[in-house]
Design a protein around this motif. Sequence first.
Motif, mmCIF file in Angstrom:
data_model
loop_
_atom_site.group_PDB
_atom_site.id
_atom_site.type_symbol
_atom_site.label_atom_id
_atom_site.label_comp_id
_atom_site.label_asym_id
_atom_site.label_seq_id
_atom_site.Cartn_x
_atom_site.Cartn_y
_atom_site.Cartn_z
ATOM 1 N N THR A 105 -20.523 11.057 61.207
ATOM 2 C CA THR A 105 -19.781 12.096 59.044
ATOM 3 C C THR A 105 -19.555 12.982 59.083
ATOM 4 N N ARG A 106 -18.413 13.471 61.114
ATOM 5 C CA ARG A 106 -17.951 14.480 60.943
ATOM 6 C C ARG A 106 -16.817 14.867 60.030
ATOM 7 N N ARG A 154 -16.262 13.835 56.727
ATOM 8 C CA ARG A 154 -16.655 14.681 55.633
ATOM 9 C C ARG A 154 -16.366 13.618 54.058
ATOM 10 N N ALA A 155 -16.013 12.519 54.904
ATOM 11 C CA ALA A 155 -14.435 11.822 53.805
ATOM 12 C C ALA A 155 -15.143 11.768 52.146
ATOM 13 N N VAL A 156 -14.310 11.874 51.724
ATOM 14 C CA VAL A 156 -14.976 11.489 49.911
ATOM 15 C C VAL A 156 -15.608 9.367 50.192
ATOM 16 N N VAL A 157 -14.261 8.817 50.770
ATOM 17 C CA VAL A 157 -14.499 7.940 51.060
ATOM 18 C C VAL A 157 -14.706 7.645 52.391
ATOM 19 N N PRO A 158 -15.944 6.837 51.991
ATOM 20 C CA PRO A 158 -15.976 7.048 54.161
ATOM 21 C C PRO A 158 -15.602 5.887 55.204
ATOM 22 N N GLN A 195 -20.065 5.952 58.733
ATOM 23 C CA GLN A 195 -20.146 7.270 58.053
ATOM 24 C C GLN A 195 -20.673 6.550 56.764
#
Lengths: 252, 176
Positions: free
Chosen positions: A58-59, A61-65, A69
């Motif tokens: 999760t490094r 922190r993408a809105v689109v994972p 993530q």
Amino acid sequence: MAETTQSAEGGLSFHPLDQFEVYRLFGEGPVHWYTITNVTLWMAIAVLCIVLLLVMGTRKRAVVPNRTQSIAETLYGFIYTMVEDVTGKDGVKYFPYIFTLFIFILMSNFLGLLPMAFTTTSHIAVTAVLALAVFIAVTVIGFVKNGVSFLGLFWVSSAPLALRPILAVIEGISYFVRPVSHSIRLAGNVMAGHAVLKVFAGFAQVGLLIAPFAIFGVIAIYALEVLVAAIQAYVFTILTCVYLKDALHPSH
Amino acid sequence: MADTAVETGAEASGAGMPQLDLSTFPNQIFWLVVTLVVIYLILSRVALPRIGAVLAERQGTITNDIAAAEELKARAKEAEAAYDKALVDARAEAGKIVDEAKAEMQAELDAQMQKAEAEIAAQTAESQAAIAEIEAGASEAIKAVAKDTAKEIVAALGGKADARSVTAAVNARMKG
């Protein structure tokens, strides 16, 4: 380990329980409480995998994972919803503890399915500590939140008065049996599955006639064990949530 | 102490379940507690707040995007309404212009017609005057011819024509 291979070559004398052996990784000697053993190794690997999945994954922190993530978010959402649905809004603050239990059991179960791996959750010592931790925490939370009225859990006010003492005894027994069933369910399932796998693997080296069936059996049991690994982690977690709900809302 | 641990460990591995070998329990419990504490610290300090924040952020983004989409939709509707209105206005304007042009043309036409009619009327009157003049001229000439002829006839018959009575007689005849 050398002994087992020798004896396996000798015929049908295989040892399905050898995989559960706890042994020291370095040097000779007794297993003290601080000794670095295979338990230490596989728990460390579990921690490493959890860090890889939940922290490194999760490094960004993408809105689109990305995939990792997504998995981390799915696990989070799954347990969060479970805690919220089963225990209610006031149970959400225990979510990190419950998630810790869940991710440890899930990761240990899956890592244990790797060939040559040691399964930490197959040991009653481990699952008993997990279950006792839940039992003690839930009992303490129950008394802290509700005081003496937590005992109302055992006093079924909807039943006829005459039946209530008997029900109280039954409820009390079932309450104290909880940690036993809670821990043995997990360890038993995992251990039995791994032992059966080893038995089929032992038959695979007996003869050409039996080997195909034995190998098919290994594959089938392995598939089942993958399922069991996830389901037992789920069952342990949801039972934890149910017990926590009893502590937060003891009225039936 | 160390020797007994080795012995019991060896016994357990020889027969029975390693799970029930109590000598390994402290080791397992110790490392389990360490592991759980480490996992809990990592999760509660780093992983769970981060994932929670990401999920909340995504929810916020989705909500914002939906709101923005709604706004754009409303604006598109507005634009469409404005367009329709402009179209209707333009049509009305065009109709008005057509009507005006028609009226203008009609007025001009009417004016031209009137002018033409007036001209025609004037010309007609002029022509009539000219005809009347010609007619008058003709009757004068006839009168003169008739007087002269009557005088000649009277003279030829041996009479002496009185000019005044001849004129009166001619005039009376002309009227009749």
